[in-house]
Design a protein around this motif. Sequence first.
Motif, short mmCIF file in Angstrom:
data_model
loop_
_atom_site.label_atom_id
_atom_site.label_comp_id
_atom_site.label_asym_id
_atom_site.label_seq_id
_atom_site.Cartn_x
_atom_site.Cartn_y
_atom_site.Cartn_z
N TYR A 52 -3.47 -3.76 -13.31
CA TYR A 52 -4.23 -3.11 -12.24
C TYR A 52 -5.33 -2.20 -12.78
O TYR A 52 -6.35 -1.98 -12.12
N GLY A 77 3.26 3.35 -3.91
CA GLY A 77 2.25 2.39 -4.33
C GLY A 77 0.99 2.58 -3.53
O GLY A 77 0.42 1.64 -2.97
N GLY A 82 -2.04 3.11 -4.21
CA GLY A 82 -3.30 2.53 -4.64
C GLY A 82 -4.41 3.56 -4.61
O GLY A 82 -4.26 4.70 -5.06
N GLU A 109 1.68 6.70 -7.06
CA GLU A 109 0.89 5.59 -7.58
C GLU A 109 1.12 5.44 -9.09
O GLU A 109 1.14 6.43 -9.83
N THR A 145 -0.70 3.24 -11.27
CA THR A 145 -1.89 2.95 -12.07
C THR A 145 -2.80 4.17 -12.19
O THR A 145 -3.27 4.71 -11.18
N ASP A 152 6.50 5.58 -11.29
CA ASP A 152 7.10 4.31 -10.89
C ASP A 152 8.30 4.63 -9.99
O ASP A 152 9.21 5.35 -10.39
N ALA A 195 5.97 1.26 1.93
CA ALA A 195 5.75 0.57 0.65
C ALA A 195 5.06 -0.75 0.96
O ALA A 195 5.72 -1.79 1.13
N VAL A 207 4.28 -3.60 -2.38
CA VAL A 207 4.93 -3.01 -3.56
C VAL A 207 6.07 -3.88 -4.06
O VAL A 207 6.18 -4.18 -5.26
N HIS A 235 6.04 -6.80 -6.60
CA HIS A 235 6.04 -6.60 -8.06
C HIS A 235 7.46 -6.42 -8.62
O HIS A 235 7.60 -6.23 -9.83
#
Length: 371
Positions: free
Chosen positions: A139, A178, A180, A199, A201, A225, A243, A246, A249
């Motif tokens: 990502y 998540g 983003g 998040e 990333t 995470d 979520a 999410v 993944h």
Amino acid sequence: MANDNISLQESQPVALGSESKTETELTVKDPTFLKQALLEKLKSLMNVQGEISLPCVPAMLDEYLQLVQNLLKTLGQTLTEDNFNNLKELITKGLVEGYKISPHARLLVSFLPAEEAKGLASGITINTKVLVESVADKYQKWPQIRQEPLFGSHPDAKVMKIAGELGDRETTKILDIGAGTGRNTIPLAKLGYQVDAIELTPAFMEKLTAEVNNQNLPVKVIQGDILEPLLRMKAAYYKLAIASEVLSHFRYTDQVRLFLAKMCDALRSGGLLLFSVFLAVDDYEPDNFVKEMSEVSWSYIITRKELQAAMEDLPLELISDESVIEYEQKNLPTEAWPPTTWYVNWAMGRDLFPISKNPPMELRWILLKRT
């Protein structure tokens, strides 16, 4: 989840020897024999080197071995039984090790002449190494390779519908997992909800943090995470946890169970959990190959039976189970549909099964209540 760092693991090479040659004692004039000798000479003047990058999908072992064998055959190389067994051992080891670390790991199979001066006449040396890349690593590249908006210009219609029924906004705590770049977080915060956004990333988290600070929104941004045991949330604190995109993944039903258990701890009694997940259609049982490929394709698939098992003995009640595509297409503004160019095919399961007919899976909105 996967390790965030990229690492390399290198194996021992496998040398594939050329066939032995017999010398002639007498002068030979036979054109066919001489041509064969010249072809052998030509092999000594030919060099080749390259690399094949393979997703670490252990269920694909036989297909990968056939691919490498076909390539070697094209290069005029024949594997002995020992050669084949050594090659199988190396590829098996690499696939298993890579897959265990991350569904986005790649097995790099490289080949070059055993002796450069003798070219292909010396045989081929095979090397393998595993390149590991995490979800966050994948990502992290998106802002450079994809156009904005990365996940859509509008928040999920289902998220906004559920949030709108929560009551007093100033006292309602929402958890966005998540998050983003804030597609759901920012609109919720603008309405007055207090939002904690998790998040994974760094690039997304930085952009979300900058936007939150710029607009002075009631948002706390947390990098982490959700499946990490050390990531703890306030107990019985949130009225709604979301979520969106999410669980696609995830890798194992145990992770689904862990996720649901952590949400039970974080939600108040009567609180709601809304998440999207790829569910197999009734009477379809994904095998190991499908499961592994679904992880590689960011489309982790589970059955309703597996979801029920993950919920077993947890204080959760199923409120609704509906198609994400059908709900969002019906309730999003016309200009917001589809959210991205890739969204519809992905949500229908066609990233995993690239077919024109409907795949045996679908992205579903699942709404649960903490009892």
